[in-house]
Design a protein around this motif. Structure first.
Motif, PDB file in Angstrom:
ATOM      1  N   ALA A   1       0.844  -1.200   0.000  1.00 43.28           N
ATOM      2  CA  ALA A   1       0.000   0.000   0.000  1.00 43.28           C
ATOM      3  C   ALA A   1       0.881   1.254   0.000  1.00 43.28           C
ATOM      4  O   ALA A   1       1.932   1.281   0.639  1.00 43.28           O
ATOM      5  CB  ALA A   1      -0.906  -0.022   1.211  1.00 43.28           C
ATOM      6  N   PRO A   2       0.466   2.284  -0.730  1.00 43.03           N
ATOM      7  CA  PRO A   2      -0.730   2.292  -1.578  1.00 43.03           C
ATOM      8  C   PRO A   2      -0.451   1.658  -2.950  1.00 43.03           C
ATOM      9  O   PRO A   2       0.630   1.834  -3.506  1.00 43.03           O
ATOM     10  CB  PRO A   2      -1.049   3.774  -1.715  1.00 43.03           C
ATOM     11  CG  PRO A   2       0.301   4.446  -1.655  1.00 43.03           C
ATOM     12  CD  PRO A   2       1.121   3.617  -0.701  1.00 43.03           C
ATOM     13  N   ALA A   3      -1.428   0.942  -3.479  1.00 37.08           N
ATOM     14  CA  ALA A   3      -1.294   0.365  -4.811  1.00 37.08           C
ATOM     15  C   ALA A   3      -1.611   1.416  -5.866  1.00 37.08           C
ATOM     16  O   ALA A   3      -2.277   2.423  -5.581  1.00 37.08           O
ATOM     17  CB  ALA A   3      -2.240  -0.824  -4.955  1.00 37.08           C
ATOM     18  N   HIS A   4      -1.154   1.171  -7.080  1.00 37.72           N
ATOM     19  CA  HIS A   4      -1.385   2.104  -8.176  1.00 37.72           C
ATOM     20  C   HIS A   4      -1.827   1.354  -9.427  1.00 37.72           C
ATOM     21  O   HIS A   4      -1.634   0.136  -9.543  1.00 37.72           O
ATOM     22  CB  HIS A   4      -0.115   2.909  -8.482  1.00 37.72           C
ATOM     23  CG  HIS A   4       0.330   3.785  -7.366  1.00 37.72           C
ATOM     24  ND1 HIS A   4       1.103   3.318  -6.306  1.00 37.72           N
ATOM     25  CD2 HIS A   4       0.110   5.110  -7.121  1.00 37.72           C
ATOM     26  CE1 HIS A   4       1.335   4.310  -5.459  1.00 37.72           C
ATOM     27  NE2 HIS A   4       0.752   5.410  -5.934  1.00 37.72           N
ATOM     28  N   THR A   5      -2.399   2.081 -10.338  1.00 35.05           N
ATOM     29  CA  THR A   5      -2.841   1.474 -11.592  1.00 35.05           C
ATOM     30  C   THR A   5      -1.692   0.744 -12.293  1.00 35.05           C
ATOM     31  O   THR A   5      -1.878  -0.324 -12.868  1.00 35.05           O
ATOM     32  CB  THR A   5      -3.397   2.548 -12.542  1.00 35.05           C
ATOM     33  OG1 THR A   5      -2.456   3.640 -12.595  1.00 35.05           O
ATOM     34  CG2 THR A   5      -4.737   3.070 -12.064  1.00 35.05           C
ATOM     35  N   THR A   6      -0.502   1.311 -12.237  1.00 35.88           N
ATOM     36  CA  THR A   6       0.639   0.733 -12.946  1.00 35.88           C
ATOM     37  C   THR A   6       1.159  -0.544 -12.298  1.00 35.88           C
ATOM     38  O   THR A   6       2.055  -1.189 -12.843  1.00 35.88           O
ATOM     39  CB  THR A   6       1.771   1.761 -13.037  1.00 35.88           C
ATOM     40  OG1 THR A   6       1.996   2.345 -11.739  1.00 35.88           O
ATOM     41  CG2 THR A   6       1.418   2.863 -14.026  1.00 35.88           C
ATOM     42  N   ASP A   7       0.633  -0.920 -11.134  1.00 32.26           N
ATOM     43  CA  ASP A   7       0.988  -2.204 -10.523  1.00 32.26           C
ATOM     44  C   ASP A   7       0.330  -3.367 -11.255  1.00 32.26           C
ATOM     45  O   ASP A   7       0.694  -4.528 -11.041  1.00 32.26           O
ATOM     46  CB  ASP A   7       0.561  -2.240  -9.048  1.00 32.26           C
ATOM     47  CG  ASP A   7       1.393  -1.329  -8.171  1.00 32.26           C
ATOM     48  OD1 ASP A   7       2.606  -1.223  -8.436  1.00 32.26           O
ATOM     49  OD2 ASP A   7       0.843  -0.724  -7.237  1.00 32.26           O
ATOM     50  N   PHE A   8      -0.655  -3.075 -12.100  1.00 35.00           N
ATOM     51  CA  PHE A   8      -1.422  -4.116 -12.782  1.00 35.00           C
ATOM     52  C   PHE A   8      -1.309  -3.904 -14.293  1.00 35.00           C
ATOM     53  O   PHE A   8      -1.981  -3.046 -14.860  1.00 35.00           O
ATOM     54  CB  PHE A   8      -2.886  -4.075 -12.341  1.00 35.00           C
ATOM     55  CG  PHE A   8      -3.059  -4.184 -10.851  1.00 35.00           C
ATOM     56  CD1 PHE A   8      -3.114  -5.421 -10.235  1.00 35.00           C
ATOM     57  CD2 PHE A   8      -3.180  -3.038 -10.068  1.00 35.00           C
ATOM     58  CE1 PHE A   8      -3.282  -5.516  -8.855  1.00 35.00           C
ATOM     59  CE2 PHE A   8      -3.351  -3.127  -8.696  1.00 35.00           C
ATOM     60  CZ  PHE A   8      -3.391  -4.375  -8.089  1.00 35.00           C
ATOM     61  N   LYS A   9      -0.454  -4.687 -14.920  1.00 32.70           N
ATOM     62  CA  LYS A   9      -0.240  -4.554 -16.362  1.00 32.70           C
ATOM     63  C   LYS A   9      -1.287  -5.373 -17.111  1.00 32.70           C
ATOM     64  O   LYS A   9      -1.699  -6.437 -16.648  1.00 32.70           O
ATOM     65  CB  LYS A   9       1.163  -5.018 -16.723  1.00 32.70           C
ATOM     66  CG  LYS A   9       2.272  -4.264 -15.989  1.00 32.70           C
ATOM     67  CD  LYS A   9       3.628  -4.818 -16.350  1.00 32.70           C
ATOM     68  CE  LYS A   9       4.738  -4.054 -15.627  1.00 32.70           C
ATOM     69  NZ  LYS A   9       4.740  -4.288 -14.173  1.00 32.70           N
ATOM     70  N   TYR A  10      -1.687  -4.887 -18.260  1.00 31.22           N
ATOM     71  CA  TYR A  10      -2.681  -5.624 -19.043  1.00 31.22           C
ATOM     72  C   TYR A  10      -2.588  -5.223 -20.503  1.00 31.22           C
ATOM     73  O   TYR A  10      -2.002  -4.186 -20.850  1.00 31.22           O
ATOM     74  CB  TYR A  10      -4.101  -5.361 -18.526  1.00 31.22           C
ATOM     75  CG  TYR A  10      -4.645  -4.003 -18.902  1.00 31.22           C
ATOM     76  CD1 TYR A  10      -5.530  -3.856 -19.967  1.00 31.22           C
ATOM     77  CD2 TYR A  10      -4.257  -2.855 -18.203  1.00 31.22           C
ATOM     78  CE1 TYR A  10      -6.024  -2.605 -20.325  1.00 31.22           C
ATOM     79  CE2 TYR A  10      -4.736  -1.611 -18.550  1.00 31.22           C
ATOM     80  CZ  TYR A  10      -5.618  -1.488 -19.617  1.00 31.22           C
ATOM     81  OH  TYR A  10      -6.083  -0.257 -19.982  1.00 31.22           O
TER      82      TYR A  10
END
Length: 294
Positions: free
Chosen positions: A227-236
């Motif tokens: 934490a804190p997580a971010h959008t860029t932690d999840f690649k797609y």
């Protein structure tokens, strides 16, 4: 095509030699004729090699051959010959984009004849299997890390049931009638397999973190980003967004809405499955989920 049972064609073992980063696979080996094989060649006949072709297939997880994204490059024969060197014909597989990994099987089909009008009087086939480790296939270049701003996300946990009538609303943090939902999870009554659906214009896909060569960001419900997580932690990959996908306890899934904004992360969600329990007599499962949103 029928492979000739008795053939004078002799193929030296095929070999596949990759370069350091496995972007090029050199193919070596050769084919010759056994002119003394009187079981295949009658006296007075002088056979010659007429043609060779390669066929590359991908071996899926069930051991079945399927079409390959990769292609074999080589120079075809320009006329009859007594011998073929695959190296001299420039046979290789080039895939700088690293589009596909896993197990492959390369077939070579050699034809020979003693009559210019009949090129396939004799046919022999050989094959070799090789593996390109998944670690060598990069994530889709259009991953979210390059097309979306780094926006902070909040973590939530919740409960929902598999259903064909209801869904889940990230906006309300609760199960809702399907018309108000962003996602729906259904269960196959026979196998218990779960499917995650995007509804009302929402699309879903599994994240591609496992393809980025960095094992420390392979998040799942029991291994969450700090934490804190971010959008860029999840690649797609945007090209892989679909109406439905498998839903299991490993990995994360991306949910993108019709009003998705790349700069603000509006209508961007990620979800993982923490727990699934069959509800006796209900043909449904109770799910515990963890998800992130702005």
């Amino acid at each position: 095509m029928v492979v000739t049972k008795i053939s004078p064609i002799r193929i030296q073992p095929l070999r596949i030699t990759p370069n350091a980063d496995m972007s090029v696979f050199a193919i070596s080996g050769s084919a010759t004729l056994d002119a003394f094989d009187t079981t295949a060649i009658s006296d007075g006949f002088d056979p010659f090699l007429t043609k060779f072709d390669f066929l590359l297939v991908h071996v899926n997880e069930h051991g079945q051959n399927e079409g390959s994204l990769l292609q074999v490059q080589y120079t075809p024969l320009t006329g009859p010959t007594a011998a073929i060197s695959f190296e001299e014909q420039g046979a290789k597989i080039i895939d700088s984009a690293k589009a596909q990994c896993g197990t492959f099987k390369l077939f070579v089909i050699i034809k020979a004849s003693n009559n210019l009008a009949i090129e396939d009087m004799f046919i022999t086939i050989d094959s070799v299997e090789f593996v390109r480790d998944p670690a060598y296939c990069r994530a889709d270049p259009e991953s979210s890390s390059s097309i979306i701003e780094r926006v902070e996300l909040r973590q939530y946990t919740s409960q929902m049931k598999t259903s064909t009538a209801n869904g889940y609303s990230f906006k309300k943090g609760a199960e809702v009638p399907l018309k108000d939902a962003q996602i729906q999870v259904t269960m196959d009554e026979l196998t218990g397999k779960l499917t995650l659906h995007g509804v009302n214009g929402y699309k879903v896909t599994r994240y591609s973190n496992v393809q980025d060569h960095v094992f420390d960001d392979d998040w799942c419900a029991t291994f969450l980003p700090p934490a804190p997580a971010h959008t860029t932690d999840f690649k797609y990959s945007p090209t892989k967004l679909a109406d439905a996908t498998d839903f299991e306890k490993e990995g994360f899934w991306i949910v993108i809405g019709p009003n998705f904004d790349r700069e603000t992360a509006h209508d961007f969600y990620t979800i993982a499955l923490k727990k699934s329990e069959i509800i006796e007599g209900a043909n449904a499962a109770q799910l515990e989920i963890v998800y992130y949103k702005k």
